[in-house]
Write an enzyme that holds these catalytic residues in place. Structure first.
Site: not given
Ligand code: DGL
Length: 272
Positions: A19-20, A51-52, A82-84, A161, A193-195
């Site tokens: 993941d990012s 990454y987003g 990571c969704n992005t 976070e 999104c992971t969060h």
């Molecule tokens: N992990 C990213 C996602 O799921 C969120 C955090 C980021 O922007 O890197 O899209």
């Protein structure tokens, strides 16, 4: 005597997850729940998060480096947690590594959405890059005739976070970003999104518990389990799987915030 390197049986190799940053721990957690005997290696690219907000080209480069790192660690499969990165780079990663099994987080949740009845209006929330890539929207509209409403919610990641979840600030942000989806009367919402699984409670409350909420982490873990079993590459051991965590920035910061995500102590974090 020639020393022989011990060959690790393919099925006993670890699952690589990247993941990012720390968000992918929501996917890690779901994978651990359904696959307790697998060894897991997690890579959080914390030096380059988020990454987003970055361009697809940059995310492709970072993702390729992450996969190469996991391959060096001898993984049998890579989960793009990571969704992005899934939105921007999954096709590219399949091209770069045609012999490696790589699973992103978009396809599993969309495949499950398609199977549901009574879906007419779907909301998708994620980072700016995920939403602007149209990856979720395309994947859904390829298979279903529904209305899709997409919204990026950049403040959700820092709120999570900072551990600001059950808080008026979060409710304000939820209202700010999701009022359009509420007005549109969506029946289903994908947490892209992971969060966002950590915001499940305030989001569910905001929609009056009337919207079906789908978490991509949950479906990805179950899809991974299915794939490992279908391909006969699951680890058949009865011992608990080992875990290793790698980060590209401070291990201490990752440990502190990561514990919020995993809801348990985090050990064995290595800086790379
Ligand atoms: N992990 C990213 C996602 O799921 C969120 C955090 C980021 O922007 O890197 O899209």
């Amino acid at each position: 005597m020639i020393k022989q390197k011990k060959e690790v049986v393919f099925n006993e190799r670890p699952i690589g997850i990247f993941d990012s940053g720390i968000g992918g721990l929501t996917v890690f957690k779901e994978i651990r729940k359904v696959l307790p005997h697998e060894h897991l290696i997690y890579l959080g690219d914390t030096a380059r998060v988020p990454y987003g907000t970055k361009s697809p080209e940059v995310i492709k480069q970072y993702s390729e480096i992450n996969v190469r790192f996991l391959i060096e660690k001898g993984v049998k499969v890579v989960v793009v947690a990571c969704n992005t990165a899934s939105a921007a780079a999954i096709a590219y990663l399949h091209e770069c590594f045609p012999d490696l099994l790589i699973l992103g987080v978009i396809q599993p949740v969309v495949e499950n959405l398609i199977k549901l009845d009574q879906v007419k209006k779907v909301g998708i929330i994620g980072t700016a890059t995920t939403i602007h890539s149209n990856a979720y929207q395309r994947a859904i509209l390829e298979h279903m005739r529904v209305e899709v409403f997409a919204q990026h919610c950049p403040l959700f990641v820092p709120l999570v976070e900072e551990g600001i979840v059950d808080h008026p600030l979060t409710m304000q942000a939820v209202d700010y970003y999701l009022s359009g989806l509420k007005r549109a009367e969506i029946d289903t919402l994908i947490l892209g999104c992971t969060h966002y699984p950590l915001l499940l409670r305030p989001i569910d409350y905001y929609f009056g518990h009337r919207v079906r909420i789908m978490d991509s982490a949950y479906y990805t873990a179950r899809e991974l389990k299915k794939i490992l079993s279908e391909r006969h590459v699951a680890n058949e051991s009865h011992k608990s799987g080992e875990e290793r965590f790698f980060v590209t920035d401070s291990a201490e910061t990752f440990r502190r915030t990561g514990e919020l995500f995993l809801e348990r102590p985090l050990v064995a974090i290595e800086h790379v």
